[in-house]
Design a protein around this motif. Sequence first.
Motif, PDB file in Angstrom:
ATOM      1  N   ALA C 180       0.837  -1.199   0.000  1.00 21.21           N
ATOM      2  CA  ALA C 180       0.000   0.000   0.000  1.00 21.21           C
ATOM      3  C   ALA C 180       0.873   1.251   0.000  1.00 21.21           C
ATOM      4  CB  ALA C 180      -0.924  -0.002   1.212  1.00 21.21           C
ATOM      5  N   LEU C 181       1.985   1.187   0.725  1.00 18.85           N
ATOM      6  CA  LEU C 181       2.900   2.327   0.778  1.00 18.85           C
ATOM      7  C   LEU C 181       3.614   2.504  -0.565  1.00 18.85           C
ATOM      8  CD1 LEU C 181       4.186   4.507   2.612  1.00 18.85           C
ATOM      9  CD2 LEU C 181       5.965   2.871   3.163  1.00 18.85           C
ATOM     10  N   ARG C 182       4.124   1.411  -1.095  1.00 17.62           N
ATOM     11  CA  ARG C 182       4.869   1.505  -2.361  1.00 17.62           C
ATOM     12  C   ARG C 182       3.975   1.941  -3.506  1.00 17.62           C
ATOM     13  NH1 ARG C 182       9.996  -0.592  -1.501  1.00 17.62           N
ATOM     14  NH2 ARG C 182      10.122  -2.229   0.081  1.00 17.62           N
ATOM     15  N   GLN C 183       2.701   1.505  -3.473  1.00 22.28           N
ATOM     16  CA  GLN C 183       1.768   1.873  -4.545  1.00 22.28           C
ATOM     17  C   GLN C 183       1.223   3.286  -4.361  1.00 22.28           C
ATOM     18  OE1 GLN C 183      -0.065  -0.367  -6.981  1.00 22.28           O
ATOM     19  NE2 GLN C 183       1.686  -1.715  -6.823  1.00 22.28           N
ATOM     20  N   GLY C 184       1.561   3.909  -3.240  1.00 15.75           N
ATOM     21  CA  GLY C 184       1.087   5.258  -3.004  1.00 15.75           C
ATOM     22  C   GLY C 184      -0.349   5.346  -2.526  1.00 15.75           C
ATOM     23  N   ARG C 185      -0.921   4.216  -2.071  1.00 15.03           N
ATOM     24  CA  ARG C 185      -2.283   4.254  -1.531  1.00 15.03           C
ATOM     25  C   ARG C 185      -2.303   4.938  -0.174  1.00 15.03           C
ATOM     26  NH1 ARG C 185      -5.656   4.124  -5.468  1.00 15.03           N
ATOM     27  NH2 ARG C 185      -4.997   2.584  -7.000  1.00 15.03           N
ATOM     28  N   VAL C 186      -1.216   4.849   0.555  1.00 15.62           N
ATOM     29  CA  VAL C 186      -1.085   5.566   1.820  1.00 15.62           C
ATOM     30  C   VAL C 186       0.254   6.307   1.808  1.00 15.62           C
ATOM     31  CG1 VAL C 186      -2.505   4.036   3.242  1.00 15.62           C
ATOM     32  CG2 VAL C 186      -0.113   3.492   2.880  1.00 15.62           C
ATOM     33  N   ASP C 187       0.330   7.411   2.578  1.00 14.42           N
ATOM     34  CA  ASP C 187       1.571   8.187   2.626  1.00 14.42           C
ATOM     35  C   ASP C 187       2.513   7.687   3.709  1.00 14.42           C
ATOM     36  OD1 ASP C 187       0.785  10.105   0.583  1.00 14.42           O
ATOM     37  OD2 ASP C 187      -0.719  10.749   2.040  1.00 14.42           O
ATOM     38  N   ALA C 188       1.918   7.081   4.747  1.00 16.33           N
ATOM     39  CA  ALA C 188       2.726   6.476   5.809  1.00 16.33           C
ATOM     40  C   ALA C 188       1.952   5.275   6.318  1.00 16.33           C
ATOM     41  CB  ALA C 188       2.971   7.469   6.941  1.00 16.33           C
ATOM     42  N   VAL C 189       2.674   4.256   6.786  1.00 16.08           N
ATOM     43  CA  VAL C 189       1.964   3.050   7.206  1.00 16.08           C
ATOM     44  C   VAL C 189       2.735   2.356   8.314  1.00 16.08           C
ATOM     45  CG1 VAL C 189       3.052   1.356   5.678  1.00 16.08           C
ATOM     46  CG2 VAL C 189       0.620   1.137   6.226  1.00 16.08           C
ATOM     47  N   ASN C 190       2.029   1.602   9.155  1.00 13.84           N
ATOM     48  CA  ASN C 190       2.766   0.961  10.246  1.00 13.84           C
ATOM     49  C   ASN C 190       3.300  -0.404   9.830  1.00 13.84           C
ATOM     50  OD1 ASN C 190       0.298  -0.307  10.350  1.00 13.84           O
ATOM     51  ND2 ASN C 190       0.125  -0.270  12.565  1.00 13.84           N
ATOM     52  N   MET C 191       4.440  -0.735  10.410  1.00 16.82           N
ATOM     53  CA  MET C 191       5.152  -1.952  10.035  1.00 16.82           C
ATOM     54  C   MET C 191       5.372  -2.823  11.256  1.00 16.82           C
ATOM     55  SD  MET C 191       5.745  -1.809   6.892  1.00 16.82           S
ATOM     56  CE  MET C 191       7.114  -1.941   5.842  1.00 16.82           C
ATOM     57  N   ASN C 192       5.277  -4.120  11.023  1.00 19.45           N
ATOM     58  CA  ASN C 192       5.472  -5.087  12.095  1.00 19.45           C
ATOM     59  C   ASN C 192       6.308  -6.230  11.525  1.00 19.45           C
ATOM     60  OD1 ASN C 192       5.196  -6.510  14.440  1.00 19.45           O
ATOM     61  ND2 ASN C 192       3.012  -6.928  14.218  1.00 19.45           N
ATOM     62  N   GLN C 193       6.928  -7.029  12.393  1.00 16.81           N
ATOM     63  CA  GLN C 193       7.656  -8.204  11.914  1.00 16.81           C
ATOM     64  C   GLN C 193       6.656  -9.312  11.577  1.00 16.81           C
ATOM     65  OE1 GLN C 193      10.394  -7.612  11.030  1.00 16.81           O
ATOM     66  NE2 GLN C 193      11.982  -7.235  12.572  1.00 16.81           N
ATOM     67  N   PRO C 194       6.882 -10.140  10.587  1.00 14.29           N
ATOM     68  CA  PRO C 194       8.083 -10.244   9.745  1.00 14.29           C
ATOM     69  C   PRO C 194       8.054  -9.336   8.513  1.00 14.29           C
ATOM     70  CG  PRO C 194       6.581 -12.030   9.234  1.00 14.29           C
ATOM     71  CD  PRO C 194       5.912 -11.200  10.289  1.00 14.29           C
ATOM     72  N   PHE C 195       6.967  -8.556   8.375  1.00 16.73           N
ATOM     73  CA  PHE C 195       6.826  -7.756   7.153  1.00 16.73           C
ATOM     74  C   PHE C 195       7.878  -6.651   7.082  1.00 16.73           C
ATOM     75  CE2 PHE C 195       2.751  -9.274   8.752  1.00 16.73           C
ATOM     76  CZ  PHE C 195       2.495 -10.211   7.764  1.00 16.73           C
ATOM     77  N   ALA C 196       8.236  -6.107   8.261  1.00 17.86           N
ATOM     78  CA  ALA C 196       9.226  -5.040   8.297  1.00 17.86           C
ATOM     79  C   ALA C 196      10.559  -5.541   7.784  1.00 17.86           C
ATOM     80  CB  ALA C 196       9.352  -4.497   9.716  1.00 17.86           C
ATOM     81  N   ALA C 197      10.935  -6.752   8.219  1.00 20.78           N
ATOM     82  CA  ALA C 197      12.216  -7.302   7.794  1.00 20.78           C
ATOM     83  C   ALA C 197      12.250  -7.470   6.273  1.00 20.78           C
ATOM     84  CB  ALA C 197      12.453  -8.657   8.475  1.00 20.78           C
ATOM     85  N   ARG C 198      11.138  -7.949   5.725  1.00 28.02           N
ATOM     86  CA  ARG C 198      11.063  -8.161   4.285  1.00 28.02           C
ATOM     87  C   ARG C 198      11.145  -6.837   3.529  1.00 28.02           C
ATOM     88  NH1 ARG C 198       6.149 -11.874   2.580  1.00 28.02           N
ATOM     89  NH2 ARG C 198       5.073  -9.890   2.629  1.00 28.02           N
ATOM     90  N   ALA C 199      10.420  -5.840   4.046  1.00 31.80           N
ATOM     91  CA  ALA C 199      10.396  -4.536   3.384  1.00 31.80           C
ATOM     92  C   ALA C 199      11.754  -3.860   3.465  1.00 31.80           C
ATOM     93  CB  ALA C 199       9.327  -3.651   4.020  1.00 31.80           C
ATOM     94  N   GLU C 200      12.411  -3.981   4.632  1.00 40.58           N
ATOM     95  CA  GLU C 200      13.725  -3.340   4.791  1.00 40.58           C
ATOM     96  C   GLU C 200      14.741  -3.969   3.849  1.00 40.58           C
ATOM     97  OE1 GLU C 200      14.364  -3.893   8.961  1.00 40.58           O
ATOM     98  OE2 GLU C 200      12.746  -2.488   9.460  1.00 40.58           O
ATOM     99  N   ALA C 201      14.644  -5.285   3.682  1.00 38.98           N
ATOM    100  CA  ALA C 201      15.575  -5.972   2.795  1.00 38.98           C
ATOM    101  C   ALA C 201      15.447  -5.450   1.363  1.00 38.98           C
ATOM    102  CB  ALA C 201      15.317  -7.472   2.829  1.00 38.98           C
ATOM    103  N   LYS C 202      14.232  -5.058   1.012  1.00 34.39           N
ATOM    104  CA  LYS C 202      13.979  -4.566  -0.341  1.00 34.39           C
ATOM    105  C   LYS C 202      14.428  -3.117  -0.499  1.00 34.39           C
ATOM    106  CE  LYS C 202      10.173  -6.205  -3.193  1.00 34.39           C
ATOM    107  NZ  LYS C 202       8.726  -6.019  -3.302  1.00 34.39           N
ATOM    108  N   GLY C 203      14.390  -2.354   0.593  1.00 34.62           N
ATOM    109  CA  GLY C 203      14.842  -0.968   0.570  1.00 34.62           C
ATOM    110  C   GLY C 203      13.800  -0.006   0.028  1.00 34.62           C
ATOM    111  N   GLY C 204      14.166   1.270  -0.003  1.00 38.87           N
ATOM    112  CA  GLY C 204      13.273   2.280  -0.576  1.00 38.87           C
ATOM    113  C   GLY C 204      12.311   2.898   0.419  1.00 38.87           C
TER     114      GLY C 204
END
Lengths: 271, 254, 327
Positions: C180-204
């Motif tokens: 949702a964040l990458r697609q621009g549906r939201v400007d900021a979004v909350n992150m939790n594990q394990p999704f945060a780890a996956r997103a951080e690995a991807k960067g951006g």
Amino acid sequence: MSAVAGDGTATARIGISIAPFAPLLACLGLLAAWQIGALLLGTDSIPTALDALRAVPDILGDRSGLANILDSIRRMAIGLASAVVVSIPLGLAMGRVPAVASFFNPILMVTYPVPKAALMPVIMLWLGVGDLSKTLVIFLAVTLPIIYHSFEGAKAVEEKMIWSGAAMGMSRLQIMARIVLPAALPEILAGCRTGLVLALITMVTSEMIARKSGAGNILFNALDMGQYDTVFAMIIIIGALGIIFDAAFDRLRRALVAWSDTRQDIPLSFS
Amino acid sequence: MRATLSRDIVLGAIPLILIAAVWQAIVSFGYAPAALLPPPGAVFVRLVHQLGGTDFLAQGGATLLRLFVGFTIAAVLGIGIGLMAAVHRGVDAVVRPLVRVLAPVPKVALYPALLLLLGFDHASKIALVVADALFPILLSTYYGATTIEQKLVWSALAAGTPPHQVLYKVVLPAAMPSILTGCRIALVISCIVVFLAEMISSTDGLGYLLVRAARSFQTVDMFVPLISISLLGLILNALLYGARKVLLRGFPEV
Amino acid sequence: MRPTMKRLMLIAATAGAVLSAGSAFAIDTIRVGFTIPAEESKYWMMKRPERFPDIGKTYNIEWTQFQGTSPMTQALAAGAVDCATQGVLSLANGAVNGGLKAYIVAQHVYEKPGGFSVYWAVKDDSPIKTVADLKGKTVGISVLGGGTYGPFAMILRKAGVDPEKDIKLVETGFAVSEDALRQGRVDAVNMNQPFAARAEAKGGIHKLFSLSEAMPNIVHILEACRADFVDKNPALAKAYVRDITHGMEMALADRAETLKVVNEVLKAPIPVLDTYLLKDNDFGRDPKAAPNFDAIQLMLDIYAETGMLPKLSVRQFYNPNVVAPIE
């Protein structure tokens, strides 16, 4: 006019020659469209068709995966069967006896639109979180189309047939069973077909909020974890189940109403 | 005529009153704690109270908009595709297998994807309603149109009716009872699905009100949207009944 | 109530009576609700029951998975489960409005200092640089009015942003938050594990603020049991809590096996789990799953301050006899 007729036969000939492959072609087309669409979108939440297909053996190869799906199908079969038993007599009675229709119509329209997910707290209170509450949800979804189609079918039975039955000394119950039911059967079966579709859908969605086992267990678990390959692989499996059940149902339908229609499969050839 | 109408209303009201009575009895005799099942009186008082305020009406309006737009699109597509498949072999060959595969798919699983494609506002919810309401209408239309008597079509053609007119002068009216049955089923499904979509992810609508109340255990507030959707079902039923009367003139009436 | 429904309920009642009569001869069964993704001790009990001396011998566990903690509060209040995972807010809501009487018997994860804290992320090229920049933006939150909302609202207010009026808050489940964040549906979004780890690995994307800035030691999920169940079956409840303690010890002691266990429950690939699970960038776990009642009280106070709850004392959730650690 003759040109139109010629067109018609040409279409018919092509139709026949591709007919055996049409389902396959349609499915391949669907997969191709999905593949291209997913590649264009390039987001994790929509995997490509190939990725999803690759995940299918993982689910089916896993013994617990297979057991889960069978659990769902078992609940679906029970919900479907009990829905058929209850809703055909109810629908037929509504169609033939105006007072019954007046009695049930408002109550059905009041209770059915309520989303069962919202009633979970009360359902859990009385039926727990196990098979019973899930089967009830499937039951409710399936009764909806069967009641209304039986209703419609019974209503459309020609009065003449009822009269001749009465003249032959049949009781009301006999008229129902031996005249109304067979005459309404094609329409009832059309309702059952929609019921089958809804049964497959609710078999999965009933496992959304609380779950122990089932196809929905796998699907919503994967959805919660963002494992979209598995989500869409499960969707493919459910689609395949849809084809299998539908084909089986079609056989049953043909056997039951063979007397009534050969025209079901003759499309009006004037296009 | 008037006598049967009032008899219908009385008959129809009996089970509704019974429900309310059973509901009240369940609460009164303690079969369910008030924290899970509030007394019906409290819910209706709150509903009447909220109907006076603009906020509740705005939320209900959002839900109704999604419901009607979604249902209308599904009806147009379902009837259109169903009729085309019934009369045209080529269309039939494509549509039939697609329907077999797509109809049983639990559409709610696609909702996260729809959210990303269409955003959190109306569009994603309408799309979900369309996806779920489409198939009952399509299946009923197809059934209705394929089972009409071939004689009707032949005589219309023999009378010089152009083929494309046969479609909406003969096939469509003959399939109408079946189509309306499909619409009725789809309408109920639309009600459920629009609620579900709003419960899963939304910032407004009756489903949002419900889920917000449920999370904080405001049970009375939770049942107000539920009762609203029930009453909506009753109103829609009356509308469909009216539409039926207009569309099915000449069909056997019950 | 429709007649069909009534008939069904009658059948249900009869079946229930028959079943419960039958099970009177069997060993005791405890009905437990769970969810994903961070209850390692319970996952061990589920997937490695042979490592627990009592499970399957002196008592059985019937597991049901729920979509989040809020439906489990309803299930507890309805008596459909005996023990379940709870958030502090959902449990308190059940106690205040749902008449739920329950004890906190164990704690699954909390935010340890220096460890993972639920955070709000923005894209690297986002114009949002500070919390104050959120004004007028669309912000995703996993559950509207959920446990993270209290501290979230506090942080926004401190920065002069009214969480009710200045931002558009939309519910974005953790699983879709990154997309949702990458697609621009939201400007900021909350992150939790394990999704945060996956997103951080991807960067951006990067962290804008985390909950630990509002308060330390946030208790995310804990284990609660219905008070009437515990009072009626003290030995059974104790055996269950003892196994949660034991499970937490084993989960922390044998990380390799825990990775496998979690993989079996979550179906998330082990390489993804390996990037965070039980590491420094993960939530904190008490070595014996003991609840931190002081931290929970602090959270209740914050919810009271933000107007989400009336003032509550954590004492009502405390039963000295049935609480981890039980050895």
